[in-house]
Design a protein around this motif. Structure first.
Motif, PDB file in Angstrom:
ATOM      1  N   ALA A  36       0.830  -1.212   0.000  1.00 55.13           N
ATOM      2  CA  ALA A  36       0.000   0.000   0.000  1.00 55.13           C
ATOM      3  C   ALA A  36       0.861   1.257   0.000  1.00 55.13           C
ATOM      4  CB  ALA A  36      -0.933  -0.011   1.207  1.00 55.13           C
ATOM      5  N   LEU A  93       0.613   4.207  -2.791  1.00 53.89           N
ATOM      6  CA  LEU A  93       0.251   5.577  -2.413  1.00 53.89           C
ATOM      7  C   LEU A  93       1.345   6.571  -2.764  1.00 53.89           C
ATOM      8  CD1 LEU A  93      -1.483   4.810   0.998  1.00 53.89           C
ATOM      9  CD2 LEU A  93      -2.567   5.824  -1.021  1.00 53.89           C
ATOM     10  N   THR A 101      -5.725  -3.678   1.176  1.00 55.50           N
ATOM     11  CA  THR A 101      -6.400  -2.393   1.384  1.00 55.50           C
ATOM     12  C   THR A 101      -6.014  -1.815   2.739  1.00 55.50           C
ATOM     13  OG1 THR A 101      -8.283  -3.115   0.046  1.00 55.50           O
ATOM     14  CG2 THR A 101      -8.629  -1.225   1.491  1.00 55.50           C
ATOM     15  N   TYR A 106      -5.957   5.274  -2.005  1.00 53.74           N
ATOM     16  CA  TYR A 106      -5.519   3.934  -2.402  1.00 53.74           C
ATOM     17  C   TYR A 106      -6.455   3.362  -3.471  1.00 53.74           C
ATOM     18  CZ  TYR A 106      -4.472  -1.045  -2.201  1.00 53.74           C
ATOM     19  OH  TYR A 106      -4.148  -2.340  -2.535  1.00 53.74           O
TER      20      TYR A 106
END
Length: 353
Positions: free
Chosen positions: A6, A10, A171, A179
């Protein structure tokens, strides 16, 4: 790996992601919902002008709910998959009338709206409400299938469930709206099906498909099958004024709720016109046939320009039939082949002055 995945996504999004899409401005559940329905099976560049026109016409869910189906389908004409528009309209009525215009804020409640599945509901929750919710649209399936070299076609239940498990795993709890958009952007701009730009991808170092040079093998393709072919005739019935007869299609079936030329699949055009109007036409002119392809079959269309010298004698059903004036076209939803044929009529000077 989960947190690192993640973080890399990002960080890439902050520097390279798309931040100026129309639905990213003045974010609300309504605006995100409309965009997500339009983006189902449709590219961003195609959706943007439709989205802007749609929101200009229906800036709130109440205004969309109050619109007629024809007004909604008119603004959807050309975008395809028209069941999306009909479901959008039904859902708007429900939210406006039953929920006082307030969209649900839970995954389960959102999925009760017509046309809203798990991924669309997740996008609305994450982007509009800031909740941790996963998505799995076509772009995300491709990214995750390549990253983990997940074998098989995502339409198969086991493959689909495996990809959902991975999506849920990655997630993050924070910045979930960014995201969600980042994952869609990555698949749309870098991890494309035909020509993935792996050298620019933040996941390249750990991507299983890239390490084996098999990017184009993932995700697996849908098993090919030969599409059946059907045939029909479209009667472009034109009266003495130059107006063209259109009929509204049934809500179910192909082109549901859209306006189309009358069909005469099994009748001679003269016989069909007699059955429809009680009069024989003055002229029948065959036009070049063409093929329109649906997801489940090909439709070979034979257009026929049918001209009447005087009154047609047709007793109109105002809800199901209308005379279409090319010079002052009504605001209605049109089947894709009809749009093309009307354009040809206008372009080649077929419309009578």
């Amino acid at each position: 790996m989960t947190t690192d995945f993640a973080s890399r996504i990002l960080d890439w999004f902050d520097h390279h992601g798309r931040h100026d899409l129309p639905w990213q401005q003045d974010t609300s559940p309504y605006r995100v919902w409309v965009s997500e329905i339009m983006l189902q099976q449709t590219q961003v560049k195609t959706v943007i002008p439709y989205y802007q026109r749609f929101l200009n016409a229906f800036p709130t869910v109440h205004e969309l709910a109050a619109a007629t189906e024809d007004e909604v389908l008119h603004l959807w004409t050309g975008l395809g998959y028209y069941a999306r528009a009909r479901n959008l309209h039904k859902a708007a009525k429900y939210v406006s009338e039953q929920l006082s215009g307030v969209f649900p804020d839970s995954l389960e409640a959102l999925q009760e709206l017509p046309g809203v599945g798990r991924s669309t509901a997740g996008a609305i929750l994450s982007i509009a409400h800031g909740q941790r919710a996963s998505i799995l649209d076509g772009n995300v399936k491709r990214v995750l299938a390549r990253f983990h070299a997940v074998e098989g076609w995502p339409g198969q239940r086991a493959v689909h469930d495996r990809l959902w498990d991975i999506a849920e795993q990655y997630t993050p709890a924070h910045r979930c709206a960014d995201y969600t958009q980042a994952m869609m952007d990555l698949g749309a701009t870098l991890c494309t099906r035909a020509a993935p730009r792996c050298e620019d991808c933040p996941l390249q170092a750990d991507c299983a498909a890239r390490s084996s040079g098999t990017q184009r093998d993932f995700p697996g393709r849908k098993p090919r099958k030969t599409l059946p072919v059907k045939e029909t005739r479209l009667l472009m019935i034109r009266d003495a004024r130059g107006d063209l007869l259109l009929e509204k299609r049934p809500a179910s079936g192909i082109w549901g709720g859209l306006w189309c030329f009358p069909e005469a699949a099994s009748l001679a055009p003269e016989t069909a016109c007699l059955d429809l109007t009680g009069h024989a036409p003055a002229k029948v002119e065959p036009w070049p046939g063409f093929r329109h392809t649906f997801s489940h079959y090909h439709l070979d269309i034979e257009p026929l320009l049918v001209e009447f010298a005087g009154e047609t004698g047709l007793v109109m059903d105002a809800d199901r039939q209308l005379w279409y004036n090319l010079r002052q076209p009504p605001q209605i939803g049109l089947a894709a082949p009809v749009v093309g044929l009307l354009a040809q009529l206008a372009r080649h000077g077929q419309a009578k002055e």
